[in-house]
Design a protein around this motif. Structure first.
Motif, PDB file in Angstrom:
ATOM      1  N   VAL A 222       0.846  -1.198   0.000  1.00  0.00           N
ATOM      2  CA  VAL A 222       0.000   0.000   0.000  1.00  0.00           C
ATOM      3  C   VAL A 222       0.883   1.250   0.000  1.00  0.00           C
ATOM      4  O   VAL A 222       0.605   2.223  -0.703  1.00  0.00           O
ATOM      5  CB  VAL A 222      -0.966   0.005   1.211  1.00  0.00           C
ATOM      6  N   VAL A 223       1.958   1.230   0.786  1.00  0.00           N
ATOM      7  CA  VAL A 223       2.900   2.361   0.826  1.00  0.00           C
ATOM      8  C   VAL A 223       3.499   2.580  -0.554  1.00  0.00           C
ATOM      9  O   VAL A 223       3.501   3.706  -1.084  1.00  0.00           O
ATOM     10  CB  VAL A 223       4.025   2.104   1.855  1.00  0.00           C
ATOM     11  N   GLN A 224       4.024   1.520  -1.152  1.00  0.00           N
ATOM     12  CA  GLN A 224       4.660   1.637  -2.468  1.00  0.00           C
ATOM     13  C   GLN A 224       3.675   2.159  -3.509  1.00  0.00           C
ATOM     14  O   GLN A 224       3.986   3.081  -4.273  1.00  0.00           O
ATOM     15  CB  GLN A 224       5.208   0.271  -2.906  1.00  0.00           C
ATOM     16  N   LEU A 225       2.481   1.582  -3.528  1.00  0.00           N
ATOM     17  CA  LEU A 225       1.501   1.946  -4.551  1.00  0.00           C
ATOM     18  C   LEU A 225       0.946   3.350  -4.342  1.00  0.00           C
ATOM     19  O   LEU A 225       0.698   4.079  -5.311  1.00  0.00           O
ATOM     20  CB  LEU A 225       0.358   0.920  -4.559  1.00  0.00           C
ATOM     21  N   THR A 226       0.765   3.762  -3.085  1.00  0.00           N
ATOM     22  CA  THR A 226       0.273   5.115  -2.805  1.00  0.00           C
ATOM     23  C   THR A 226       1.273   6.168  -3.265  1.00  0.00           C
ATOM     24  O   THR A 226       0.905   7.160  -3.907  1.00  0.00           O
ATOM     25  CB  THR A 226      -0.018   5.295  -1.301  1.00  0.00           C
ATOM     26  N   LEU A 227       2.550   5.955  -2.943  1.00  0.00           N
ATOM     27  CA  LEU A 227       3.586   6.911  -3.347  1.00  0.00           C
ATOM     28  C   LEU A 227       3.761   6.913  -4.862  1.00  0.00           C
ATOM     29  O   LEU A 227       3.915   7.971  -5.481  1.00  0.00           O
ATOM     30  CB  LEU A 227       4.912   6.577  -2.649  1.00  0.00           C
ATOM     31  N   LEU A 228       3.718   5.733  -5.469  1.00  0.00           N
ATOM     32  CA  LEU A 228       3.796   5.643  -6.929  1.00  0.00           C
ATOM     33  C   LEU A 228       2.625   6.391  -7.564  1.00  0.00           C
ATOM     34  O   LEU A 228       2.804   7.171  -8.513  1.00  0.00           O
ATOM     35  CB  LEU A 228       3.772   4.175  -7.367  1.00  0.00           C
ATOM     36  N   GLY A 229       1.413   6.164  -7.033  1.00  0.00           N
ATOM     37  CA  GLY A 229       0.226   6.825  -7.566  1.00  0.00           C
ATOM     38  C   GLY A 229       0.307   8.335  -7.453  1.00  0.00           C
ATOM     39  O   GLY A 229      -0.153   9.063  -8.337  1.00  0.00           O
ATOM     40  N   SER A 230       0.908   8.814  -6.366  1.00  0.00           N
ATOM     41  CA  SER A 230       1.051  10.258  -6.179  1.00  0.00           C
ATOM     42  C   SER A 230       1.989  10.861  -7.229  1.00  0.00           C
ATOM     43  O   SER A 230       1.732  11.951  -7.750  1.00  0.00           O
ATOM     44  CB  SER A 230       1.574  10.539  -4.772  1.00  0.00           C
TER      45      SER A 230
ATOM     46  N   ILE B 191      -7.017  -3.499  -4.693  1.00  0.00           N
ATOM     47  CA  ILE B 191      -6.295  -2.614  -3.759  1.00  0.00           C
ATOM     48  C   ILE B 191      -5.311  -1.733  -4.513  1.00  0.00           C
ATOM     49  O   ILE B 191      -5.089  -0.576  -4.141  1.00  0.00           O
ATOM     50  CB  ILE B 191      -5.576  -3.451  -2.675  1.00  0.00           C
ATOM     51  N   ALA B 192      -4.731  -2.271  -5.589  1.00  0.00           N
ATOM     52  CA  ALA B 192      -3.781  -1.487  -6.393  1.00  0.00           C
ATOM     53  C   ALA B 192      -4.456  -0.235  -6.946  1.00  0.00           C
ATOM     54  O   ALA B 192      -3.873   0.862  -6.936  1.00  0.00           O
ATOM     55  CB  ALA B 192      -3.227  -2.343  -7.541  1.00  0.00           C
ATOM     56  N   PHE B 193      -5.698  -0.363  -7.411  1.00  0.00           N
ATOM     57  CA  PHE B 193      -6.428   0.790  -7.967  1.00  0.00           C
ATOM     58  C   PHE B 193      -6.728   1.810  -6.869  1.00  0.00           C
ATOM     59  O   PHE B 193      -6.559   3.017  -7.059  1.00  0.00           O
ATOM     60  CB  PHE B 193      -7.736   0.325  -8.619  1.00  0.00           C
ATOM     61  N   ILE B 194      -7.158   1.318  -5.702  1.00  0.00           N
ATOM     62  CA  ILE B 194      -7.442   2.218  -4.576  1.00  0.00           C
ATOM     63  C   ILE B 194      -6.181   2.984  -4.175  1.00  0.00           C
ATOM     64  O   ILE B 194      -6.211   4.201  -3.966  1.00  0.00           O
ATOM     65  CB  ILE B 194      -7.994   1.421  -3.372  1.00  0.00           C
ATOM     66  N   SER B 195      -5.069   2.254  -4.082  1.00  0.00           N
ATOM     67  CA  SER B 195      -3.814   2.864  -3.612  1.00  0.00           C
ATOM     68  C   SER B 195      -3.215   3.824  -4.638  1.00  0.00           C
ATOM     69  O   SER B 195      -2.714   4.893  -4.283  1.00  0.00           O
ATOM     70  CB  SER B 195      -2.793   1.775  -3.279  1.00  0.00           C
TER      71      SER B 195
ATOM     72  N   ILE C  22      -4.742   5.211  -7.509  1.00  0.00           N
ATOM     73  CA  ILE C  22      -5.607   6.219  -8.118  1.00  0.00           C
ATOM     74  C   ILE C  22      -6.397   7.029  -7.078  1.00  0.00           C
ATOM     75  O   ILE C  22      -6.359   8.262  -7.085  1.00  0.00           O
ATOM     76  CB  ILE C  22      -6.588   5.568  -9.124  1.00  0.00           C
ATOM     77  N   LEU C  23      -7.096   6.358  -6.160  1.00  0.00           N
ATOM     78  CA  LEU C  23      -7.993   7.069  -5.244  1.00  0.00           C
ATOM     79  C   LEU C  23      -7.258   7.845  -4.148  1.00  0.00           C
ATOM     80  O   LEU C  23      -7.546   9.014  -3.904  1.00  0.00           O
ATOM     81  CB  LEU C  23      -8.992   6.093  -4.613  1.00  0.00           C
ATOM     82  N   LEU C  24      -6.302   7.184  -3.463  1.00  0.00           N
ATOM     83  CA  LEU C  24      -5.607   7.858  -2.351  1.00  0.00           C
ATOM     84  C   LEU C  24      -4.828   9.104  -2.798  1.00  0.00           C
ATOM     85  O   LEU C  24      -4.897  10.136  -2.133  1.00  0.00           O
ATOM     86  CB  LEU C  24      -4.680   6.874  -1.627  1.00  0.00           C
ATOM     87  N   PRO C  25      -4.064   9.043  -3.919  1.00  0.00           N
ATOM     88  CA  PRO C  25      -3.307  10.236  -4.319  1.00  0.00           C
ATOM     89  C   PRO C  25      -4.176  11.430  -4.704  1.00  0.00           C
ATOM     90  O   PRO C  25      -3.739  12.570  -4.573  1.00  0.00           O
ATOM     91  CB  PRO C  25      -2.499   9.749  -5.538  1.00  0.00           C
ATOM     92  N   ILE C  26      -5.394  11.195  -5.186  1.00  0.00           N
ATOM     93  CA  ILE C  26      -6.269  12.318  -5.540  1.00  0.00           C
ATOM     94  C   ILE C  26      -6.516  13.189  -4.311  1.00  0.00           C
ATOM     95  O   ILE C  26      -6.559  14.418  -4.387  1.00  0.00           O
ATOM     96  CB  ILE C  26      -7.598  11.798  -6.133  1.00  0.00           C
ATOM     97  N   VAL C  27      -6.636  12.546  -3.143  1.00  0.00           N
ATOM     98  CA  VAL C  27      -6.831  13.280  -1.882  1.00  0.00           C
ATOM     99  C   VAL C  27      -5.585  14.079  -1.532  1.00  0.00           C
ATOM    100  O   VAL C  27      -5.643  15.280  -1.257  1.00  0.00           O
ATOM    101  CB  VAL C  27      -7.159  12.294  -0.738  1.00  0.00           C
ATOM    102  N   GLY C  28      -4.441  13.415  -1.563  1.00  0.00           N
ATOM    103  CA  GLY C  28      -3.192  14.071  -1.180  1.00  0.00           C
ATOM    104  C   GLY C  28      -2.797  15.192  -2.112  1.00  0.00           C
ATOM    105  O   GLY C  28      -2.115  16.142  -1.710  1.00  0.00           O
ATOM    106  N   ASN C  29      -3.223  15.099  -3.380  1.00  0.00           N
ATOM    107  CA  ASN C  29      -2.821  16.100  -4.373  1.00  0.00           C
ATOM    108  C   ASN C  29      -3.857  17.198  -4.575  1.00  0.00           C
ATOM    109  O   ASN C  29      -3.770  17.958  -5.543  1.00  0.00           O
ATOM    110  CB  ASN C  29      -2.548  15.418  -5.721  1.00  0.00           C
ATOM    111  N   ALA C  30      -4.849  17.283  -3.680  1.00  0.00           N
ATOM    112  CA  ALA C  30      -5.911  18.286  -3.841  1.00  0.00           C
ATOM    113  C   ALA C  30      -5.334  19.704  -3.894  1.00  0.00           C
ATOM    114  O   ALA C  30      -5.702  20.512  -4.753  1.00  0.00           O
ATOM    115  CB  ALA C  30      -6.915  18.164  -2.699  1.00  0.00           C
TER     116      ALA C  30
END
Length: 441
Positions: free
Chosen positions: A158-166, A321-325, A327-335
């Motif tokens: 989740v950490v790897q995918l969230t940072l990658l997504g961001s 989970i890959a899609f959530i991590s 695509i979805l999580l970075p949209i929040v962080g990058n607002a």
């Protein structure tokens, strides 16, 4: 400091109506001139903002209620703030993971934006060096907090995918929207940005790709000296090197090359009709620090519920989970980045848009990713830079595509549209991608 006390002393002297008024005025005039000379010298050295005198003189003194009104009630996005407490209530009353995840996600969005605002306000009172460090620390604090909570729970993927997504979100979606919106406003011309800065940034992103690529290559070629441990050792060594490189980049950008690699504030101030409004701080330094602390604590609290609900949300929504991590999580962080980059592009300040979008990608790839590897090392978690073949290839191609789009030093709405469409391809790819290491999450 003397530059802060001089105006107050002059005001006190006028009120007292002293007999020696002329003598004192000349004394204070000499002191003020000396202060201004010192400030000009510091500005030349790049250790003081060009708007130093304005900011110190115009520091607002707000009451608690007025401060709350400015920070909380002035932004329409803050209408989403109640979703945070609602997520906590749902967690304890219904325990529906899908709803907890969704409400936490929506509740964190305005907090991420307000964190960006508070950091910007605090930067008014600091020089460019401290401002750069603040930006590095708080610019992506949402992603870092979510990542640290996930690490604590042993959810390395989740950490790897969230940072990658961001990184992907900043380079394709945020930059694409900025180019597209700016291009629509200035559709009769190509918008221009500094090609030299873009080339340096592209080089840093490629260095980050190198750091992430080699552990994956080592793993998939089965060429490790010590199976299982060499990959982790290489990741930790590369992470330390990347952190050193990022520190050198900050020093280079803010000190050695401050004239070339900082936005030309004087020029933009002359071109911007509402510059006085934009440049004056709305809250004081201590208000900004207090708000940063409150917002960071609230993001931390909600992130805990968000991370706990990821797996349940994946099952209940039937979404990988890959899609959530990614695509979805970075949209929040990058607002905050998203809103800022578009706003600057629509004002024809493409260099600032690039600084937000690409600068944030550099922060995550060169600072947040290796920082999480080091933190995982301290926690005893085997967090490494092997993001797996599919994800690493996606990052590599994305950096190459963005580098090609930046090489001309111009942008238009067509380039922006292409970047947005590329992001849709990335999103669709992760929607149909099954992570082979999901069990390790």
């Amino acid at each position: 400091m003397s530059h802060c006390t001089v105006p107050a002393l002059i005001e006190a002297q006028v009120e007292m109506g002293s007999v020696n008024e002329l003598e004192h005025k000349s004394l204070f005039k000499r002191e003020e001139d000396a202060t201004q000379t010192k400030a000009a010298s510091l500005m030349e050295q790049g250790s003081l903002s060009p708007n130093f005198r304005e900011h110190t003189a115009k520091s607002p003194k707000n009451s608690v209620l007025k401060s709350i009104k400015i920070v909380i009630l002035s932004n329409k996005l803050n209408l989403l703030l109640p979703f945070g407490p609602l997520a906590i209530l749902v967690h304890y009353m219904i325990d529906s993971k899908g709803w907890v995840f969704l409400l936490s996600l929506v509740g964190i969005t305005p907090l991420a934006e307000r964190l960006g605002y508070a950091t910007e306000q605090l930067a008014f009172y600091t020089g460019p060096t401290v401002g750069g460090l603040l930006n590095a620390t708080f610019g992506n604090v949402t992603e870092l907090i979510i990542s640290i909570f996930a690490l604590k729970n042993g959810m390395i993927r989740v950490v790897q995918l969230t940072l990658l997504g961001s990184i992907l979100s900043n380079m394709l979606l945020v930059l694409g929207c900025a180019f597209f919106c700016g291009g629509l406003v200035f559709y009769q011309k190509d918008q221009v940005f500094d090609k030299g800065i873009a080339v340096v940034n592209s080089g840093l992103l490629l260095m980050a790709v190198m750091g992430i690529l080699f552990p994956a290559v080592l793993h998939y070629t089965h060429s490790e000296v010590h199976a299982g441990s060499s990959e982790l050792a290489l990741s930790r060594f590369s992470s330390c090197i990347m952190l050193i490189a990022y520190a050198a980049y900050l020093f280079f950008q803010l000190k050695s090359q401050s004239n070339s690699y900082s936005p030309l504030e004087e020029e933009t101030n002359q071109n911007e009709e509402t510059s006085a409004e934009d440049e004056d701080p709305e809250i004081s330094k201590w208000e900004a620090i207090i708000w940063l602390s409150i917002l960071t604590a609230w993001v931390s609290l909600l992130s805990g519920y968000l991370v706990d609900a990821i797996e349940g949300a994946s099952v209940s929504w039937n979404i990988p989970i890959a899609f959530i991590s990614v695509i979805l999580l970075p949209i929040v962080g990058n607002a905050a980045e998203h809103a800022g980059a578009i706003m600057f592009a629509m004002k024809d300040k493409l260099d600032l848009s690039l600084g937000v979008a690409i600068g944030s990608s550099i922060q995550i790839s060169m600072f947040a990713v290796p920082f999480c590897v080091v933190i995982g090392w301290m926690m005893g978690e085997q967090m490494d830079l092997n993001f797996q073949l599919f994800e690493t290839a996606m990052l590599f191609i994305t950096v190459i595509v963005v580098a090609f789009f930046l090489q001309e030093g111009t942008s238009n709405y067509f380039k922006g549209l292409m970047l947005i469409l590329c992001y849709l391809i990335v999103a669709a790819s992760f929607f149909v991608h099954e992570d082979p290491h999901q069990d390790g999450i």
